[in-house]
Every structure is written in C-alpha cells, then in structure tokens.
Design a protein around this motif. Structure first.
Motif, PDB file in Angstrom:
ATOM      1  N   ILE A  73      45.039   6.779 -60.376  1.00  0.00           N
ATOM      2  CA  ILE A  73      44.535   5.404 -60.400  1.00  0.00           C
ATOM      3  C   ILE A  73      45.389   4.505 -61.285  1.00  0.00           C
ATOM      4  CG2 ILE A  73      42.575   3.944 -61.037  1.00  0.00           C
ATOM      5  CD1 ILE A  73      40.760   6.346 -60.368  1.00  0.00           C
ATOM      6  N   CYS A  78      38.673  -0.219 -60.336  1.00  0.00           N
ATOM      7  CA  CYS A  78      37.861   0.864 -59.787  1.00  0.00           C
ATOM      8  C   CYS A  78      36.395   0.651 -60.127  1.00  0.00           C
ATOM      9  CB  CYS A  78      38.345   2.193 -60.370  1.00  0.00           C
ATOM     10  SG  CYS A  78      37.487   3.644 -59.743  1.00  0.00           S
ATOM     11  N   PRO A  80      33.453   2.922 -60.848  1.00  0.00           N
ATOM     12  CA  PRO A  80      33.243   4.341 -61.119  1.00  0.00           C
ATOM     13  C   PRO A  80      31.785   4.770 -60.946  1.00  0.00           C
ATOM     14  CG  PRO A  80      33.404   3.136 -63.188  1.00  0.00           C
ATOM     15  CD  PRO A  80      33.477   2.119 -62.087  1.00  0.00           C
ATOM     16  N   MET A  93      42.362   2.729 -66.643  1.00  0.00           N
ATOM     17  CA  MET A  93      41.684   2.215 -65.461  1.00  0.00           C
ATOM     18  C   MET A  93      40.926   0.922 -65.758  1.00  0.00           C
ATOM     19  SD  MET A  93      38.826   4.185 -63.155  1.00  0.00           S
ATOM     20  CE  MET A  93      37.485   3.876 -64.324  1.00  0.00           C
ATOM     21  N   THR A  95      37.839  -1.238 -64.914  1.00  0.00           N
ATOM     22  CA  THR A  95      36.526  -1.105 -64.289  1.00  0.00           C
ATOM     23  C   THR A  95      36.100  -2.434 -63.685  1.00  0.00           C
ATOM     24  OG1 THR A  95      35.905   0.607 -65.877  1.00  0.00           O
ATOM     25  CG2 THR A  95      34.123  -0.464 -64.658  1.00  0.00           C
ATOM     26  N   PRO A 100      36.993  -3.934 -55.945  1.00  0.00           N
ATOM     27  CA  PRO A 100      37.941  -3.047 -56.627  1.00  0.00           C
ATOM     28  C   PRO A 100      38.890  -2.372 -55.631  1.00  0.00           C
ATOM     29  CG  PRO A 100      35.839  -1.957 -56.374  1.00  0.00           C
ATOM     30  CD  PRO A 100      35.640  -3.357 -55.888  1.00  0.00           C
ATOM     31  N   ASP A 101      39.974  -1.819 -56.170  1.00  0.00           N
ATOM     32  CA  ASP A 101      40.902  -1.060 -55.329  1.00  0.00           C
ATOM     33  C   ASP A 101      40.276   0.258 -54.873  1.00  0.00           C
ATOM     34  OD1 ASP A 101      43.114  -2.882 -55.579  1.00  0.00           O
ATOM     35  OD2 ASP A 101      43.396  -2.145 -57.621  1.00  0.00           O
ATOM     36  N   TYR A 102      39.488   0.857 -55.771  1.00  0.00           N
ATOM     37  CA  TYR A 102      38.937   2.184 -55.494  1.00  0.00           C
ATOM     38  C   TYR A 102      37.460   2.262 -55.876  1.00  0.00           C
ATOM     39  CZ  TYR A 102      43.877   3.600 -55.514  1.00  0.00           C
ATOM     40  OH  TYR A 102      45.222   3.702 -55.281  1.00  0.00           O
ATOM     41  N   LEU A 104      35.389   5.445 -57.312  1.00  0.00           N
ATOM     42  CA  LEU A 104      35.595   6.790 -57.849  1.00  0.00           C
ATOM     43  C   LEU A 104      34.237   7.463 -58.015  1.00  0.00           C
ATOM     44  CD1 LEU A 104      37.551   8.891 -59.161  1.00  0.00           C
ATOM     45  CD2 LEU A 104      37.015   7.792 -61.351  1.00  0.00           C
ATOM     46  N   ALA A 128      37.804  -1.280 -50.476  1.00  0.00           N
ATOM     47  CA  ALA A 128      38.130  -0.265 -51.475  1.00  0.00           C
ATOM     48  C   ALA A 128      38.334   1.093 -50.806  1.00  0.00           C
ATOM     49  CB  ALA A 128      37.015  -0.167 -52.514  1.00  0.00           C
TER      50      ALA A 128
END
Length: 243
Positions: A73, A78, A80, A93, A95, A100-102, A104, A128
C-alpha cells in the motif's frame, strides 16, 4: 517457518512440548521465522504474547500479512477494516473513507458490523480495490472453531464483483518475502502448520516442504497425503528431522 496459533499454541495455552521444541531447533542453529496469518494484533503484540507464553522470540523473526501490506500500500489511501492496533504496522498508509485507493480487510471478529461492511462495499463500488490480509475460513479458539476473515472477504467480493488481492498465506509472494528475510532458498525450508490449505498446500506451491501438525484447526478428514510430513504436534519436529 513455524505457524503460530494452532501450531505453537491454541488460544492462551502453548501446545504441550512446543516451547521445548522451539528451544531445541534454535540450539541446533536452524534459522526460524514465525509466519502467521494473525491480523488482530500488530507484530509487537504478537511478540509480547509469545514471550508471555514462554517462547523466546525476537519481533524481527515474526512475519505477518500487515508486513506485506505496508509494502504493497505504501502511502496510498485506504479504508481499513482491521483492528485499530494493527495500524501501527502500517505507518505510511493514509486512512480515508472518501474514495480511497484500497479497502483493506483483516479479521475484525465481532467488529464486522453491517455498517462497516456496507461502507467498504460502497468504496469498492466507487473504484477502490480490495486487499485481504488473509482469507482463512476459520480458526480454533478456546471454545472451538470460529469464523475468520475469509467469509467476510468473500461477501465483499460477491457484492462488488471484485476479486481481492490476498497478501498472507497461502500466497507465494508472502512465502517469498519470508525466504528473502531468511536468506534461504525454498528447497531449504519447511513450513510447519495446522492449516492444510494456508500452511501446507501454500508452502508446497511455493516450493517449500510442507509439514502438517494434528493440532489447532486440523480435523481427522484432512488429506494428510498432501503434506511431506505429518506429526501429532510440533513437539515431535526435532526428533522427526534428526535432532
């Protein structure tokens, strides 16, 4: 490589003879790494728990999926779905719950509420990508088998139509990171664990030896033939390898 929960200990109790086995392996000069799919605790807390249970361990010997996630990451954004304590292993990372890109996801236990899963689903639908620290189906607690993160990863995959990138065992890349840390080749290393899929099959797919122990989540219907060696517990390991 040694798995932790289910192999060296179950819940708050060491597997009988496990501490002595680890001591004997270290005394023989073997390189050890504790390779775990634990995602409820940061590496620091995992090491502290092991020491509380009587295992002599250095935190640098422990590899968790969060270790791989930090590299994967980086500083990108992200959402989370992990225990807040795990964020200390992801210091770079960013938050965010706003596009967000991801997303998790780790094992949140009772923290898997509808609201949190729905927020993650919406982020996925907005673009995401889904990252799973691990995708284990279940694990053994002090009261029996319990759901792990895998069913919740599968739910988000089904709802969003996206496939998760899995970072922990049984992914070959996770084993490769551990091998690099050990400075050894796959053929020189055995993975010892209770999970026939994440530990044994995953290790063998990555070129390692697979050792199945009949503790933790192991059940009598496990296909023992997939393992290179099957033991009643890790306590038998030193004798099995001629120490």
């Amino acid at each position: 490589m040694l798995d932790l929960d289910g192999t060296l200990y179950v819940g708050a109790e060491p597997v009988p003879g496990a501490r002595e086995a680890v001591t004997e392996l270290k005394a023989a000069g073997l390189v050890l790494r504790y390779v775990t799919n634990t995602t409820r605790k940061p590496r620091r807390a995992v090491a502290e728990n092991m020491r509380d249970l009587g295992f002599e361990v250095d935190g640098a010997e422990i590899l968790t999926p969060a270790t791989a996630a930090a590299d994967f990451i980086g500083a990108r954004s992200c959402l989370p779905l992990v225990d807040d304590s795990l964020l200390e292993d992801l210091p770079d990372m960013t938050t965010s719950s706003d596009c967000p890109d991801y997303v998790l996801i780790g094992d949140l236990g009772e923290g898997f509420t509808y609201a949190r899963l729905d927020a993650a689903f919406r982020c996925l639908m907005e673009g995401a990508e889904l990252i799973a620290l691990q995708k284990n189906r279940y694990w053994r607690t002090g009261t029996g088998l319990s759901l792990d993160a895998g069913p919740f990863v599968a739910a988000l995959e089904y709802a969003s139509g996206k496939r998760a990138t899995v970072l922990g065992k049984p992914q070959a890349e996770f084993f490769r990171l551990a091998l690099e840390d050990m400075n050894l080749q796959a053929a020189e290393v055995a993975m010892v664990g209770d999970d026939p899929e994440s530990d044994v099959a995953g290790a063998k797919m990555a070129g390692l030896w697979g050792v199945q122990v009949r503790t933790g989540k192991w059940t009598p219907d496990v296909e023992a033939g997939r393992a290179d060696l099957t033991l009643d517990s890790v306590a038998e390991l030193p004798a099995a390898i001629g120490l």
